[in-house]
Design a protein around this motif. Structure first.
Motif, PDB file in Angstrom:
ATOM      1  N   ASN A   1       0.848  -1.189   0.000  1.00 18.68           N
ATOM      2  CA  ASN A   1       0.000   0.000   0.000  1.00 18.68           C
ATOM      3  C   ASN A   1       0.885   1.241   0.000  1.00 18.68           C
ATOM      4  O   ASN A   1       2.082   1.175   0.305  1.00 18.68           O
ATOM      5  N   SER A   2       0.301   2.354  -0.326  1.00 19.93           N
ATOM      6  CA  SER A   2       1.064   3.600  -0.288  1.00 19.93           C
ATOM      7  C   SER A   2       1.243   4.051   1.162  1.00 19.93           C
ATOM      8  O   SER A   2       0.455   3.697   2.046  1.00 19.93           O
ATOM      9  N   GLU A   3       2.286   4.827   1.391  1.00 21.57           N
ATOM     10  CA  GLU A   3       2.529   5.326   2.739  1.00 21.57           C
ATOM     11  C   GLU A   3       1.413   6.260   3.190  1.00 21.57           C
ATOM     12  O   GLU A   3       1.083   6.301   4.387  1.00 21.57           O
ATOM     13  N   GLU A   4       0.814   6.972   2.258  1.00 27.33           N
ATOM     14  CA  GLU A   4      -0.291   7.855   2.626  1.00 27.33           C
ATOM     15  C   GLU A   4      -1.487   7.053   3.115  1.00 27.33           C
ATOM     16  O   GLU A   4      -2.148   7.432   4.091  1.00 27.33           O
ATOM     17  N   THR A   5      -1.755   5.917   2.454  1.00 25.38           N
ATOM     18  CA  THR A   5      -2.884   5.085   2.879  1.00 25.38           C
ATOM     19  C   THR A   5      -2.658   4.518   4.268  1.00 25.38           C
ATOM     20  O   THR A   5      -3.548   4.553   5.132  1.00 25.38           O
ATOM     21  N   VAL A   6      -1.455   4.009   4.507  1.00 25.58           N
ATOM     22  CA  VAL A   6      -1.153   3.436   5.820  1.00 25.58           C
ATOM     23  C   VAL A   6      -1.179   4.515   6.896  1.00 25.58           C
ATOM     24  O   VAL A   6      -1.722   4.310   7.999  1.00 25.58           O
ATOM     25  N   ALA A   7      -0.624   5.678   6.603  1.00 25.27           N
ATOM     26  CA  ALA A   7      -0.617   6.763   7.596  1.00 25.27           C
ATOM     27  C   ALA A   7      -2.034   7.232   7.911  1.00 25.27           C
ATOM     28  O   ALA A   7      -2.341   7.590   9.060  1.00 25.27           O
ATOM     29  N   THR A   8      -2.910   7.198   6.914  1.00 30.50           N
ATOM     30  CA  THR A   8      -4.285   7.641   7.136  1.00 30.50           C
ATOM     31  C   THR A   8      -5.047   6.684   8.044  1.00 30.50           C
ATOM     32  O   THR A   8      -5.727   7.109   8.991  1.00 30.50           O
ATOM     33  N   VAL A   9      -4.932   5.376   7.782  1.00 30.14           N
ATOM     34  CA  VAL A   9      -5.674   4.413   8.600  1.00 30.14           C
ATOM     35  C   VAL A   9      -5.065   4.275   9.989  1.00 30.14           C
ATOM     36  O   VAL A   9      -5.745   3.850  10.934  1.00 30.14           O
TER      37      VAL A   9
ATOM     38  N   LYS B   1      -4.121   6.742  11.872  1.00 29.37           N
ATOM     39  CA  LYS B   1      -4.420   7.878  12.736  1.00 29.37           C
ATOM     40  C   LYS B   1      -5.231   7.444  13.947  1.00 29.37           C
ATOM     41  O   LYS B   1      -5.123   8.039  15.019  1.00 29.37           O
ATOM     42  N   ARG B   2      -6.075   6.444  13.767  1.00 33.03           N
ATOM     43  CA  ARG B   2      -6.815   5.824  14.849  1.00 33.03           C
ATOM     44  C   ARG B   2      -6.561   4.318  14.785  1.00 33.03           C
ATOM     45  O   ARG B   2      -6.128   3.807  13.748  1.00 33.03           O
ATOM     46  N   PRO B   3      -6.803   3.571  15.858  1.00 33.21           N
ATOM     47  CA  PRO B   3      -6.598   2.118  15.789  1.00 33.21           C
ATOM     48  C   PRO B   3      -7.410   1.498  14.654  1.00 33.21           C
ATOM     49  O   PRO B   3      -8.631   1.675  14.569  1.00 33.21           O
TER      50      PRO B   3
END
Length: 319
Positions: free
Chosen positions: A260-268, A270-272
């Motif tokens: 996955n992209s780093e943006e996708t992983v960083a977005t999900v 943000k919360r558990p």
């Protein structure tokens, strides 16, 4: 660690050939025999270890003499073949209850798992667990660098169930770096929960050899700052910066192994972000769910739209 595992053999040799071995050698064996084998921390409430212990106590031969099958992780078939309760006659004739038969203690669980090339993480990633896991990985590669290593995971990572931090983020990174240095294939299996850094270890297995039990859970979250009530403000700021660096590293590694992209992983993150076995497969954490026939059942199931259509439910246009 190899010396510890050879200890029973050395003890038997010393007893059987005490007359032919020089006294100096016998003193060496005696010193080795007095050393205690390091026992790993074991969670007594762990369902996998409890099941394995009961089978080892009743019939250890079924676990020690197992056929080799690289397609199936070892010892997981214990959950697929339940047996009926033994009859009173069978209990009376068993080894445990018959005084006229020789008794022998069942093998201890760490040796039994190591015999099956299994490294089991059943506790949070604290220094004692990290030390044992890395030592077992190094030992199994030394024994045979071509055979796969099975990493069974049921861990909450560097936190407890309630979210309290119990270990540093470097504990998870240390095990991850050790996995990346191994020549063996790493088959990862989630048998309970894989949270935080434990989810990273689950996703870091060999591509195509990452498994998950059908009712297991995976979750990724941001690293947490340890308690800092007695620290000065400058130290709190330093800790916060270090946590941000660990978060960015964790995002990059999870993005690398899940594709996955780093943006996708960083977005999900943000919360558990909780994932069941199906969602974990879709996200790229695992490759296969260890439930016989489950994939066919899921493929044959009709989508929700067809169920609504068959029930006469129509979708309303957005207002």
């Amino acid at each position: 660690m190899a010396n510890c595992l050879r200890m029973p053999m050395a003890s038997s040799l010393c007893c059987s050939s005490s007359s032919s071995v020089p006294s100096r050698t016998r003193r060496c064996f005696g010193a080795t025999n007095s050393t205690k084998i390091p026992m790993p921390p074991v969670n007594p409430k762990d369902p996998f270890l409890s099941k394995l212990a009961s089978v080892a106590a009743t019939s250890p031969d079924t676990l020690l003499n197992r056929p080799k099958n690289s397609d199936t992780p070892p010892f997981l078939d214990l959950f697929d073949s339940p047996k009926l309760m033994a009859t009173p006659a069978q209990v009376e004739r068993s080894v445990s209850y018959n005084e006229h038969r020789p008794r022998r203690p069942p093998p201890d669980l760490p040796s039994l798992l190591l015999h099956g090339r299994i490294v089991y993480i059943g506790m949070p990633l604290v220094p004692a667990v990290t030390e044992l896991v890395i030592a077992e990985l190094m030992y199994l590669q030394w024994m045979d660098p071509k055979e796969p290593i099975y990493l069974y995971i049921n861990s909450t990572g560097t936190t407890r169930d309630d979210g309290e931090t119990v270990g540093m983020e470097t504990e998870g990174f240390a095990i991850y770096d050790a996995l990346m240095q191994l020549k063996n294939e790493i088959h990862t299996v989630c048998v309970g929960a894989a949270i935080g850094h434990a989810c990273l270890l689950l996703a870091a297995g060999t591509k195509g050899k990452r498994f998950m039990m059908p009712h297991a859970k995976a979750m990724i979250q941001q690293p947490r700052v340890p308690s800092s009530g007695l620290m000065p403000a400058s130290d709190v700021l330093i800790r916060a910066k270090e946590v941000i660096v660990n978060r960015d590293t964790l995002v990059k590694l999870i993005a690398k192994h899940t594709e996955n992209s780093e943006e996708t992983v960083a977005t999900v993150m943000k919360r558990p972000f909780y994932m069941d076995s199906v969602k974990a497969k879709e996200f790229g954490v695992i490759d296969k769910i260890l439930w016989r026939g489950q994939e066919k059942i899921m493929a044959d199931a009709a989508p929700p739209e067809e169920w609504d259509k068959g029930a006469g439910i129509r979708e309303l246009d957005a207002i």
